[in-house]
Scaffold this motif. Structure first.
Motif, PDB file in Angstrom:
ATOM      1  N   SER A  17       4.905  -1.293   7.364  1.00  0.00           N
ATOM      2  CA  SER A  17       4.055  -1.771   6.215  1.00  0.00           C
ATOM      3  C   SER A  17       4.437  -1.832   4.979  1.00  0.00           C
ATOM      4  CB  SER A  17       2.906  -0.349   6.517  1.00  0.00           C
ATOM      5  OG  SER A  17       3.247   0.837   6.447  1.00  0.00           O
ATOM      6  N   ASP A  18       5.896  -0.926   5.081  1.00  0.00           N
ATOM      7  CA  ASP A  18       6.642  -0.929   3.670  1.00  0.00           C
ATOM      8  C   ASP A  18       6.912  -2.506   2.767  1.00  0.00           C
ATOM      9  OD1 ASP A  18       7.764  -1.452   6.043  1.00  0.00           O
ATOM     10  OD2 ASP A  18       9.962  -0.637   5.237  1.00  0.00           O
ATOM     11  N   LYS A  42       4.665   8.139   4.747  1.00  0.00           N
ATOM     12  CA  LYS A  42       4.299   7.516   4.195  1.00  0.00           C
ATOM     13  C   LYS A  42       3.631   6.529   4.986  1.00  0.00           C
ATOM     14  CE  LYS A  42       6.914   8.775  -0.048  1.00  0.00           C
ATOM     15  NZ  LYS A  42       7.827   8.289  -1.098  1.00  0.00           N
ATOM     16  N   THR A  43       4.374   6.892   6.088  1.00  0.00           N
ATOM     17  CA  THR A  43       4.039   5.044   7.247  1.00  0.00           C
ATOM     18  C   THR A  43       2.238   4.995   7.512  1.00  0.00           C
ATOM     19  OG1 THR A  43       6.525   6.096   7.722  1.00  0.00           O
ATOM     20  CG2 THR A  43       4.825   4.197   9.155  1.00  0.00           C
ATOM     21  N   LYS A  58       2.490  -7.747  13.007  1.00  0.00           N
ATOM     22  CA  LYS A  58       3.062  -9.043  12.496  1.00  0.00           C
ATOM     23  C   LYS A  58       4.221  -8.481  12.328  1.00  0.00           C
ATOM     24  CE  LYS A  58      -0.490 -12.260  13.250  1.00  0.00           C
ATOM     25  NZ  LYS A  58      -0.870 -12.728  11.733  1.00  0.00           N
ATOM     26  N   THR A  59       4.275  -7.700  10.749  1.00  0.00           N
ATOM     27  CA  THR A  59       4.664  -6.666   9.801  1.00  0.00           C
ATOM     28  C   THR A  59       5.629  -6.328  10.771  1.00  0.00           C
ATOM     29  OG1 THR A  59       3.771  -5.124   9.603  1.00  0.00           O
ATOM     30  CG2 THR A  59       4.214  -7.470   7.770  1.00  0.00           C
ATOM     31  N   THR A  60       5.911  -5.470  11.377  1.00  0.00           N
ATOM     32  CA  THR A  60       7.121  -4.629  12.369  1.00  0.00           C
ATOM     33  C   THR A  60       8.003  -5.571  12.905  1.00  0.00           C
ATOM     34  OG1 THR A  60       5.318  -3.601  12.814  1.00  0.00           O
ATOM     35  CG2 THR A  60       7.081  -3.047  14.012  1.00  0.00           C
ATOM     36  N   ALA A  81       0.665  -1.024   0.127  1.00  0.00           N
ATOM     37  CA  ALA A  81       0.179  -0.678  -0.021  1.00  0.00           C
ATOM     38  C   ALA A  81       0.458   1.278  -0.147  1.00  0.00           C
ATOM     39  CB  ALA A  81      -0.587   0.345   1.522  1.00  0.00           C
ATOM     40  N   HIS A  82       0.478   2.074  -1.101  1.00  0.00           N
ATOM     41  CA  HIS A  82       1.788   3.344  -0.897  1.00  0.00           C
ATOM     42  C   HIS A  82       0.572   4.385  -0.531  1.00  0.00           C
ATOM     43  CE1 HIS A  82       4.064   6.715  -2.119  1.00  0.00           C
ATOM     44  NE2 HIS A  82       2.949   6.785  -2.812  1.00  0.00           N
TER      45      HIS A  82
END
Length: 185
Positions: free
Chosen positions: A97-98, A91-92, A140-142, A75-76
Protein backbone atom coordinates in the motif's frame (compact mmCIF):
# COMPACT_ATOMS: atom_id res chain seq x y z
CA UNK A 1 39.83 5.58 -38.99
CA UNK A 2 39.02 1.86 -38.64
CA UNK A 3 41.10 1.61 -35.45
CA UNK A 4 39.24 4.58 -33.98
CA UNK A 5 35.88 3.00 -34.86
CA UNK A 6 36.97 -0.31 -33.33
CA UNK A 7 38.07 1.51 -30.15
CA UNK A 8 34.71 3.30 -29.88
CA UNK A 9 32.85 0.01 -30.33
CA UNK A 10 34.94 -1.54 -27.58
CA UNK A 11 34.20 1.40 -25.23
CA UNK A 12 30.50 1.23 -26.11
CA UNK A 13 30.38 -2.49 -25.42
CA UNK A 14 32.06 -2.02 -22.04
CA UNK A 15 29.66 0.81 -21.16
CA UNK A 16 26.64 -1.35 -22.03
CA UNK A 17 28.01 -4.22 -19.94
CA UNK A 18 28.68 -1.85 -17.02
CA UNK A 19 25.15 -0.41 -17.23
CA UNK A 20 23.80 -3.95 -17.53
CA UNK A 21 25.45 -4.88 -14.24
CA UNK A 22 23.90 -1.78 -12.63
CA UNK A 23 20.48 -2.93 -13.89
CA UNK A 24 21.17 -6.43 -12.53
CA UNK A 25 22.04 -5.08 -9.08
CA UNK A 26 19.04 -2.74 -8.91
CA UNK A 27 16.75 -5.49 -10.20
CA UNK A 28 18.06 -7.99 -7.67
CA UNK A 29 17.59 -5.55 -4.79
CA UNK A 30 14.05 -4.67 -5.88
CA UNK A 31 12.90 -8.20 -6.71
CA UNK A 32 14.63 -10.30 -4.09
CA UNK A 33 15.50 -8.02 -1.19
CA UNK A 34 12.31 -5.89 -1.27
CA UNK A 35 9.65 -7.62 -3.41
CA UNK A 36 9.97 -11.28 -2.42
CA UNK A 37 9.99 -10.65 1.37
CA UNK A 38 6.94 -8.39 0.89
CA UNK A 39 5.10 -11.17 -0.95
CA UNK A 40 6.06 -13.71 1.72
CA UNK A 41 4.82 -11.41 4.50
CA UNK A 42 1.59 -10.76 2.62
CA UNK A 43 0.93 -14.48 2.20
CA UNK A 44 1.75 -15.21 5.86
CA UNK A 45 -0.39 -12.32 7.15
CA UNK A 46 -3.61 -14.25 6.44
CA UNK A 47 -2.71 -16.61 9.29
CA UNK A 48 -1.52 -13.99 11.78
CA UNK A 49 -3.33 -13.45 15.07
CA UNK A 50 -5.57 -10.41 15.41
CA UNK A 51 -6.05 -7.67 17.96
CA UNK A 52 -8.08 -4.49 18.09
CA UNK A 53 -6.54 -1.15 17.25
CA UNK A 54 -7.49 2.49 16.73
CA UNK A 55 -6.79 4.78 13.77
CA UNK A 56 -4.67 7.78 14.83
CA UNK A 57 -4.18 9.51 11.45
CA UNK A 58 -5.76 9.13 8.05
CA UNK A 59 -5.06 11.41 5.08
CA UNK A 60 -4.04 11.48 1.44
CA UNK A 61 -0.42 12.42 0.82
CA UNK A 62 0.61 14.07 -2.43
CA UNK A 63 4.05 13.51 -3.93
CA UNK A 64 5.27 15.81 -6.70
CA UNK A 65 8.48 15.09 -8.53
CA UNK A 66 10.80 17.99 -9.26
CA UNK A 67 11.00 17.21 -12.97
CA UNK A 68 7.31 16.64 -13.65
CA UNK A 69 4.05 18.54 -13.49
CA UNK A 70 2.15 15.48 -12.30
CA UNK A 71 1.59 14.24 -8.77
CA UNK A 72 1.21 10.81 -7.24
CA UNK A 73 -0.90 10.01 -4.20
CA UNK A 74 -0.82 7.54 -1.35
CA UNK A 75 -2.97 6.87 1.67
CA UNK A 76 -1.28 7.68 4.97
CA UNK A 77 -2.98 5.70 7.76
CA UNK A 78 -1.44 5.37 11.22
CA UNK A 79 -2.96 3.06 13.81
CA UNK A 80 -2.15 1.96 17.35
CA UNK A 81 -2.65 -1.53 18.74
CA UNK A 82 -1.60 -3.55 21.76
CA UNK A 83 0.03 -6.98 21.98
CA UNK A 84 0.79 -8.52 25.39
CA UNK A 85 0.33 -5.17 27.19
CA UNK A 86 2.77 -3.38 24.87
CA UNK A 87 1.63 -0.55 22.58
CA UNK A 88 2.65 -0.43 18.91
CA UNK A 89 2.02 1.94 16.01
CA UNK A 90 2.01 0.91 12.35
CA UNK A 91 1.27 2.44 8.94
CA UNK A 92 0.74 -0.59 6.71
CA UNK A 93 -2.81 -0.92 5.40
CA UNK A 94 -1.86 -3.86 3.14
CA UNK A 95 1.52 -5.04 1.98
CA UNK A 96 2.26 -2.89 -1.05
CA UNK A 97 0.00 0.00 0.00
CA UNK A 98 3.04 2.30 0.15
CA UNK A 99 3.13 2.43 -3.65
CA UNK A 100 2.05 5.88 -4.88
CA UNK A 101 -0.16 6.15 -7.95
CA UNK A 102 -1.47 8.96 -10.11
CA UNK A 103 -5.00 7.82 -9.21
CA UNK A 104 -5.98 9.94 -6.21
CA UNK A 105 -9.26 8.02 -5.79
CA UNK A 106 -7.40 4.88 -4.66
CA UNK A 107 -5.87 6.77 -1.73
CA UNK A 108 -9.18 8.54 -0.99
CA UNK A 109 -11.09 5.24 -0.91
CA UNK A 110 -8.52 3.81 1.48
CA UNK A 111 -8.76 6.67 3.97
CA UNK A 112 -12.59 6.58 3.80
CA UNK A 113 -12.41 3.02 5.12
CA UNK A 114 -10.16 4.11 8.00
CA UNK A 115 -11.31 7.42 9.54
CA UNK A 116 -9.54 8.81 12.62
CA UNK A 117 -10.55 7.18 15.95
CA UNK A 118 -12.18 4.21 14.23
CA UNK A 119 -11.68 0.83 15.85
CA UNK A 120 -9.91 -1.57 13.47
CA UNK A 121 -8.90 -5.21 13.36
CA UNK A 122 -5.11 -5.47 13.23
CA UNK A 123 -3.27 -8.55 12.00
CA UNK A 124 0.19 -8.74 13.56
CA UNK A 125 3.23 -10.95 13.07
CA UNK A 126 3.50 -13.16 16.21
CA UNK A 127 7.34 -13.26 15.96
CA UNK A 128 7.61 -9.50 15.35
CA UNK A 129 4.51 -7.79 16.80
CA UNK A 130 5.74 -4.40 15.53
CA UNK A 131 4.87 -5.63 12.02
CA UNK A 132 1.14 -5.36 11.40
CA UNK A 133 -1.39 -4.90 8.64
CA UNK A 134 -5.07 -3.97 8.42
CA UNK A 135 -5.84 -5.96 5.26
CA UNK A 136 -3.99 -9.29 5.12
CA UNK A 137 -3.10 -11.14 1.93
CA UNK A 138 -1.61 -10.42 -1.48
CA UNK A 139 -2.94 -7.52 -3.57
CA UNK A 140 -2.01 -6.23 -7.04
CA UNK A 141 0.28 -3.56 -5.58
CA UNK A 142 2.03 -6.19 -3.46
CA UNK A 143 3.58 -7.51 -6.68
CA UNK A 144 4.95 -4.09 -7.72
CA UNK A 145 8.52 -4.33 -6.35
CA UNK A 146 8.96 -7.94 -7.40
CA UNK A 147 7.74 -7.43 -10.98
CA UNK A 148 9.47 -4.08 -11.42
CA UNK A 149 12.68 -5.70 -10.17
CA UNK A 150 12.36 -8.36 -12.85
CA UNK A 151 12.01 -5.66 -15.50
CA UNK A 152 15.42 -4.37 -14.38
CA UNK A 153 16.84 -7.90 -14.12
CA UNK A 154 15.65 -8.78 -17.63
CA UNK A 155 17.10 -5.59 -19.06
CA UNK A 156 20.38 -6.22 -17.23
CA UNK A 157 20.54 -9.81 -18.48
CA UNK A 158 20.10 -8.61 -22.07
CA UNK A 159 22.57 -5.73 -21.67
CA UNK A 160 25.29 -7.95 -20.24
CA UNK A 161 24.43 -11.25 -21.90
CA UNK A 162 24.34 -10.20 -25.55
CA UNK A 163 27.73 -8.40 -25.62
CA UNK A 164 29.39 -11.12 -23.52
CA UNK A 165 27.93 -13.89 -25.69
CA UNK A 166 29.01 -12.14 -28.89
CA UNK A 167 32.52 -11.63 -27.46
CA UNK A 168 32.79 -15.32 -26.61
CA UNK A 169 31.43 -16.22 -30.03
CA UNK A 170 34.02 -14.01 -31.79
CA UNK A 171 36.76 -15.51 -29.61
CA UNK A 172 35.58 -19.00 -30.51
CA UNK A 173 35.46 -18.18 -34.23
CA UNK A 174 39.02 -16.72 -34.17
CA UNK A 175 40.44 -19.92 -32.67
CA UNK A 176 39.28 -21.89 -35.67
CA UNK A 177 36.97 -24.83 -36.08
CA UNK A 178 36.98 -27.64 -33.58
CA UNK A 179 38.42 -30.82 -35.00
CA UNK A 180 36.35 -33.88 -34.40
CA UNK A 181 37.56 -37.41 -34.23
CA UNK A 182 36.61 -39.60 -37.12
CA UNK A 183 35.46 -42.87 -35.57
CA UNK A 184 34.46 -44.39 -38.90
CA UNK A 185 38.06 -45.28 -39.77
Amino acid sequence: MIANRHRMQKIGRRLIIFLGFIFLIVGYVMAYLKGLPLLEQARASKDWPVTTGEVLASDVQSHRSSNSNSSTYSAHVVYRYQVQDKNYEAKTVWFGSDVSTSDRSLAQNTIKKYPIQQSVTVYYDPQHPETAVLEPGVFKTTWFYYLFGWVFLGTGILMTGIPLFSSFFRLFMKSGPIETANFAE
